[in-house]
Design a protein around this motif. Structure first.
Motif, PDB file in Angstrom:
ATOM      1  N   ILE A  62       0.838  -1.198   0.000  1.00  0.00           N
ATOM      2  CA  ILE A  62       0.000   0.000   0.000  1.00  0.00           C
ATOM      3  C   ILE A  62       0.873   1.248   0.000  1.00  0.00           C
ATOM      4  O   ILE A  62       2.065   1.183   0.312  1.00  0.00           O
ATOM      5  CB  ILE A  62      -0.915   0.048   1.254  1.00  0.00           C
ATOM      6  CG1 ILE A  62      -0.056   0.009   2.533  1.00  0.00           C
ATOM      7  CG2 ILE A  62      -1.931  -1.075   1.242  1.00  0.00           C
ATOM      8  CD1 ILE A  62      -0.775   0.473   3.763  1.00  0.00           C
ATOM      9  N   ASP A  63       0.264   2.346  -0.362  1.00  0.00           N
ATOM     10  CA  ASP A  63       0.934   3.641  -0.198  1.00  0.00           C
ATOM     11  C   ASP A  63      -0.135   4.667   0.167  1.00  0.00           C
ATOM     12  O   ASP A  63      -0.737   5.300  -0.697  1.00  0.00           O
ATOM     13  CB  ASP A  63       1.669   4.064  -1.466  1.00  0.00           C
ATOM     14  CG  ASP A  63       2.481   5.339  -1.239  1.00  0.00           C
ATOM     15  OD1 ASP A  63       3.024   5.884  -2.206  1.00  0.00           O
ATOM     16  OD2 ASP A  63       2.557   5.799  -0.075  1.00  0.00           O
ATOM     17  N   PHE A  64      -0.385   4.805   1.455  1.00  0.00           N
ATOM     18  CA  PHE A  64      -1.428   5.699   1.929  1.00  0.00           C
ATOM     19  C   PHE A  64      -0.861   6.961   2.558  1.00  0.00           C
ATOM     20  O   PHE A  64      -1.583   7.710   3.187  1.00  0.00           O
ATOM     21  CB  PHE A  64      -2.283   4.997   3.008  1.00  0.00           C
ATOM     22  CG  PHE A  64      -2.977   3.756   2.548  1.00  0.00           C
ATOM     23  CD1 PHE A  64      -3.195   2.714   3.430  1.00  0.00           C
ATOM     24  CD2 PHE A  64      -3.414   3.612   1.247  1.00  0.00           C
ATOM     25  CE1 PHE A  64      -3.841   1.559   3.022  1.00  0.00           C
ATOM     26  CE2 PHE A  64      -4.054   2.460   0.831  1.00  0.00           C
ATOM     27  CZ  PHE A  64      -4.264   1.435   1.731  1.00  0.00           C
ATOM     28  N   ALA A  65       0.437   7.159   2.413  1.00  0.00           N
ATOM     29  CA  ALA A  65       1.074   8.254   3.152  1.00  0.00           C
ATOM     30  C   ALA A  65       0.400   9.593   2.884  1.00  0.00           C
ATOM     31  O   ALA A  65       0.145  10.367   3.816  1.00  0.00           O
ATOM     32  CB  ALA A  65       2.562   8.331   2.800  1.00  0.00           C
ATOM     33  N   HIS A  66       0.075   9.842   1.613  1.00  0.00           N
ATOM     34  CA  HIS A  66      -0.533  11.131   1.279  1.00  0.00           C
ATOM     35  C   HIS A  66      -1.893  11.283   1.968  1.00  0.00           C
ATOM     36  O   HIS A  66      -2.175  12.315   2.584  1.00  0.00           O
ATOM     37  CB  HIS A  66      -0.695  11.260  -0.247  1.00  0.00           C
ATOM     38  CG  HIS A  66      -1.348  12.524  -0.672  1.00  0.00           C
ATOM     39  ND1 HIS A  66      -0.713  13.749  -0.623  1.00  0.00           N
ATOM     40  CD2 HIS A  66      -2.594  12.782  -1.137  1.00  0.00           C
ATOM     41  CE1 HIS A  66      -1.545  14.696  -1.036  1.00  0.00           C
ATOM     42  NE2 HIS A  66      -2.685  14.149  -1.366  1.00  0.00           N
ATOM     43  N   GLU A  67      -2.715  10.229   1.860  1.00  0.00           N
ATOM     44  CA  GLU A  67      -4.055  10.290   2.468  1.00  0.00           C
ATOM     45  C   GLU A  67      -3.964  10.439   3.977  1.00  0.00           C
ATOM     46  O   GLU A  67      -4.714  11.200   4.600  1.00  0.00           O
ATOM     47  CB  GLU A  67      -4.841   9.012   2.140  1.00  0.00           C
ATOM     48  CG  GLU A  67      -5.276   8.930   0.687  1.00  0.00           C
ATOM     49  CD  GLU A  67      -5.624   7.509   0.289  1.00  0.00           C
ATOM     50  OE1 GLU A  67      -6.822   7.232   0.149  1.00  0.00           O
ATOM     51  OE2 GLU A  67      -4.703   6.690   0.124  1.00  0.00           O
ATOM     52  N   ILE A  68      -3.046   9.700   4.566  1.00  0.00           N
ATOM     53  CA  ILE A  68      -2.903   9.758   6.028  1.00  0.00           C
ATOM     54  C   ILE A  68      -2.479  11.153   6.450  1.00  0.00           C
ATOM     55  O   ILE A  68      -3.029  11.726   7.406  1.00  0.00           O
ATOM     56  CB  ILE A  68      -1.889   8.697   6.521  1.00  0.00           C
ATOM     57  CG1 ILE A  68      -2.488   7.289   6.347  1.00  0.00           C
ATOM     58  CG2 ILE A  68      -1.502   8.928   7.974  1.00  0.00           C
ATOM     59  CD1 ILE A  68      -1.495   6.160   6.543  1.00  0.00           C
ATOM     60  N   MET A  69      -1.525  11.741   5.750  1.00  0.00           N
ATOM     61  CA  MET A  69      -1.051  13.074   6.125  1.00  0.00           C
ATOM     62  C   MET A  69      -2.148  14.128   5.917  1.00  0.00           C
ATOM     63  O   MET A  69      -2.263  15.055   6.716  1.00  0.00           O
ATOM     64  CB  MET A  69       0.198  13.456   5.317  1.00  0.00           C
ATOM     65  CG  MET A  69       1.442  12.663   5.693  1.00  0.00           C
ATOM     66  SD  MET A  69       1.824  12.646   7.466  1.00  0.00           S
ATOM     67  CE  MET A  69       2.186  14.369   7.785  1.00  0.00           C
ATOM     68  N   THR A  71      -5.363  13.642   6.244  1.00  0.00           N
ATOM     69  CA  THR A  71      -6.298  13.471   7.355  1.00  0.00           C
ATOM     70  C   THR A  71      -5.717  14.094   8.623  1.00  0.00           C
ATOM     71  O   THR A  71      -6.412  14.805   9.352  1.00  0.00           O
ATOM     72  CB  THR A  71      -6.575  11.981   7.607  1.00  0.00           C
ATOM     73  OG1 THR A  71      -7.044  11.384   6.413  1.00  0.00           O
ATOM     74  CG2 THR A  71      -7.599  11.787   8.718  1.00  0.00           C
ATOM     75  N   ILE A  72      -4.456  13.838   8.856  1.00  0.00           N
ATOM     76  CA  ILE A  72      -3.825  14.350  10.074  1.00  0.00           C
ATOM     77  C   ILE A  72      -3.766  15.870  10.046  1.00  0.00           C
ATOM     78  O   ILE A  72      -4.077  16.532  11.041  1.00  0.00           O
ATOM     79  CB  ILE A  72      -2.419  13.744  10.250  1.00  0.00           C
ATOM     80  CG1 ILE A  72      -2.551  12.301  10.732  1.00  0.00           C
ATOM     81  CG2 ILE A  72      -1.582  14.557  11.215  1.00  0.00           C
ATOM     82  CD1 ILE A  72      -1.259  11.536  10.748  1.00  0.00           C
ATOM     83  N   LYS A  73      -3.403  16.447   8.910  1.00  0.00           N
ATOM     84  CA  LYS A  73      -3.298  17.906   8.822  1.00  0.00           C
ATOM     85  C   LYS A  73      -4.649  18.563   9.005  1.00  0.00           C
ATOM     86  O   LYS A  73      -4.778  19.580   9.676  1.00  0.00           O
ATOM     87  CB  LYS A  73      -2.689  18.315   7.473  1.00  0.00           C
ATOM     88  CG  LYS A  73      -1.198  18.135   7.416  1.00  0.00           C
ATOM     89  CD  LYS A  73      -0.628  18.532   6.080  1.00  0.00           C
ATOM     90  CE  LYS A  73       0.883  18.324   6.109  1.00  0.00           C
ATOM     91  NZ  LYS A  73       1.509  18.546   4.820  1.00  0.00           N
ATOM     92  N   LYS A  75      -7.240  17.278  10.649  1.00  0.00           N
ATOM     93  CA  LYS A  75      -7.626  17.128  12.058  1.00  0.00           C
ATOM     94  C   LYS A  75      -6.797  18.046  12.930  1.00  0.00           C
ATOM     95  O   LYS A  75      -7.289  18.633  13.879  1.00  0.00           O
ATOM     96  CB  LYS A  75      -7.400  15.681  12.508  1.00  0.00           C
ATOM     97  CG  LYS A  75      -8.490  14.739  12.073  1.00  0.00           C
ATOM     98  CD  LYS A  75      -8.364  13.405  12.790  1.00  0.00           C
ATOM     99  CE  LYS A  75      -9.611  12.587  12.551  1.00  0.00           C
ATOM    100  NZ  LYS A  75     -10.137  11.972  13.728  1.00  0.00           N
ATOM    101  N   HIS A  76      -5.542  18.179  12.621  1.00  0.00           N
ATOM    102  CA  HIS A  76      -4.637  18.990  13.429  1.00  0.00           C
ATOM    103  C   HIS A  76      -5.065  20.445  13.413  1.00  0.00           C
ATOM    104  O   HIS A  76      -5.085  21.107  14.448  1.00  0.00           O
ATOM    105  CB  HIS A  76      -3.208  18.870  12.908  1.00  0.00           C
ATOM    106  CG  HIS A  76      -2.218  19.698  13.676  1.00  0.00           C
ATOM    107  ND1 HIS A  76      -1.802  19.367  14.944  1.00  0.00           N
ATOM    108  CD2 HIS A  76      -1.587  20.853  13.375  1.00  0.00           C
ATOM    109  CE1 HIS A  76      -0.950  20.276  15.365  1.00  0.00           C
ATOM    110  NE2 HIS A  76      -0.782  21.181  14.444  1.00  0.00           N
ATOM    111  N   GLN A  79      -8.648  20.212  15.349  1.00  0.00           N
ATOM    112  CA  GLN A  79      -8.860  19.534  16.612  1.00  0.00           C
ATOM    113  C   GLN A  79      -7.633  19.451  17.490  1.00  0.00           C
ATOM    114  O   GLN A  79      -7.704  19.714  18.671  1.00  0.00           O
ATOM    115  CB  GLN A  79      -9.332  18.103  16.345  1.00  0.00           C
ATOM    116  CG  GLN A  79     -10.779  18.009  15.973  1.00  0.00           C
ATOM    117  CD  GLN A  79     -11.180  16.566  15.774  1.00  0.00           C
ATOM    118  OE1 GLN A  79     -10.430  15.651  16.065  1.00  0.00           O
ATOM    119  NE2 GLN A  79     -12.373  16.353  15.277  1.00  0.00           N
TER     120      GLN A  79
END
Lengths: 245, 182
Positions: A62-69, A71-73, A75-76, A79
């Protein structure tokens, strides 16, 4: 058929992992030579081991790094800076006292700078040049306190906004052709979070939590032809929308 | 990347350098996904859970204890979340539905391999965890012991027992399936 000893079973298992000592290797060879049960156990365990190794290669990459980042940005920004572990160290009355002091100080300072080199006596300040307190606004509900006090002199109008809230409150400020920019906004006090977001639809956006006092300073000549709109949003819902003249 | 380098990255993340977290994501996304995928057995569920695990890891990064290795911490979060997900979801799909689903992702997947996957899913949690960490995460016995906070001897013992259970399960299936074709 003689049952295999626990220790012999353990040696067979260790053989599969390649962890046998010299003595254990000798015992293993002996078992393979003399015990059908040992050979069957070894063959069965080796089959499982190889099946597991083969199966582990089937897992897709998998390569979800972009999606994960992303989401985190996201939320950050909304929240994580509003962590509910932030404790309100400044009580509400201290924040309001800060507003009053700031307002009085600014009013005096502007009056002083705008009129003479000496600080005028309060009694001598006339209505047109004194810092006068204009409208007040208060909101107290569900753990969120908002207070707005306005001060006006002959040259400027200052809106002092105090927010005391454990939950994040979003402030959308639009100039409505008043020319308000982030240069008109200044943070006076923060025992919490005060974070600027990207401007959206010509509205300045700030997100606050904890105890925050900031002010909007407008030049009377150029910035007051139209009203200033301030919208407070909490949990995605507008809790108050004000138009300040 | 050494443990020390990883620790420096974590310190930068805590200090507010958000983009540093990407380095950890890129390093651990596949190992974490593999573990989760093996537990939940579904690609889309595993994908979503993997993203959740990284978001949770980021949100609790300040609680990370530098005395432990980062991968131990993130694997533990991953396994706990995956096991919880499985408990809440309905049980493994019937055999006849699996080959079609798996075939979309892994054309070479064979029936017996599915039986192996199903047998793993039916193991008790402590055995399942050790099997998955050993074979699908390439962790050593020492790493697994640190992660699960149990002695290395216990890790080996559980792995040995798990293999034996799988052997017996598959032996029975092979025995009965051999009658179908005789």
């Amino acid at each position: 058929m003689e049952k295999l000893e626990k220790e012999d079973e353990r040696i067979i298992q260790k053989k599969i992992d390649g962890l046998l000592s010299v003595q254990e290797e000798e015992r293993f060879n002996e078992l393979m030579k003399n015990s059908l049960q040992a050979r069957n156990l070894y063959r069965g365990l080796l089959d499982i081991h190889r099946s597991l190794e083969k199966d582990s290669k089937y897992t897709p990459q998998i390569d979800f790094a972009h999606e994960i980042m992303q989401t985190i940005k996201s939320k950050h920004a909304q929240q994580s800076i509003f962590s509910k572990t932030n404790k309100l160290r400044l009580s509400a009355w201290l924040a309001y006292a800060a507003i009053l002091l700031i307002g009085l100080f600014i009013g005096s300072l502007v009056t002083y700078l705008g009129t003479s080199t000496s600080v005028p006596d309060t009694n001598q300040i006339s209505g047109t040049i004194a810092a006068t307190q204009e409208q007040n606004f208060e909101y107290n509900r569900d753990g969120t306190d908002i207070k707005i006090q306005e001060f006006k002199t002959s040259k400027v109008k200052i809106s002092v906004i105090s927010i005391n809230s454990e939950d994040a409150v979003q402030c959308l400020i639009s100039g409505n052709n008043t020319g308000i920019t982030e240069k008109n906004i200044s943070l006076q006090y923060a025992d919490g979070q005060f974070h600027a977001l990207e401007t959206a639809n010509d509205k300045l956006q700030y997100v606050c939590s904890g105890s925050v006092v900031f002010q909007i300073c407008r030049n009377i000549d150029t910035n007051l032809s139209d009203s200033l709109s301030i919208q407070f949003v909490k949990n995605g819902q507008t809790i108050k929308h004000l138009n300040l003249n | 990347m050494t443990t020390g380098e990883e620790q420096k990255i974590i310190e930068k993340i805590i200090a507010g350098e958000l983009d540093q977290f990407r380095i950890l994501v890129e390093k651990y996304q596949n190992p974490v996904f593999r573990v989760i995928y093996k537990i939940v057995g579904d690609y889309e569920d595993a994908k979503e859970l993997t993203q959740d695990v990284f978001v949770k890891t980021f949100e609790s990064i300040r609680q990370y204890n530098s005395g432990h290795k980062f991968f131990s911490w993130i694997y533990r979060i991953a396994i706990n979340n995956a096991l919880l997900f499985v408990k809440r979801k309905k049980s493994f799909l019937p055999i006849e539905e699996i080959p079609y689903q798996i075939a979309e992702q892994m054309p070479d997947y064979e029936g017996r391999d599915h039986l192996l996957a199903q047998s793993i899913s039916e193991l008790a949690e402590n055995y399942k965890t050790v099997i998955i960490l050993k074979y699908y995460s390439d962790l050593s016995y020492a790493d697994i012991a640190e992660m699960l906070e149990i002695p290395e001897k216990t890790v080996k013992s559980r792995l040995f027992d798990a293999r034996k259970i799988l052997k017996e399960k598959l032996s029975k299936i092979d025995f009965f399936s051999s009658f179908q074709y005789n």
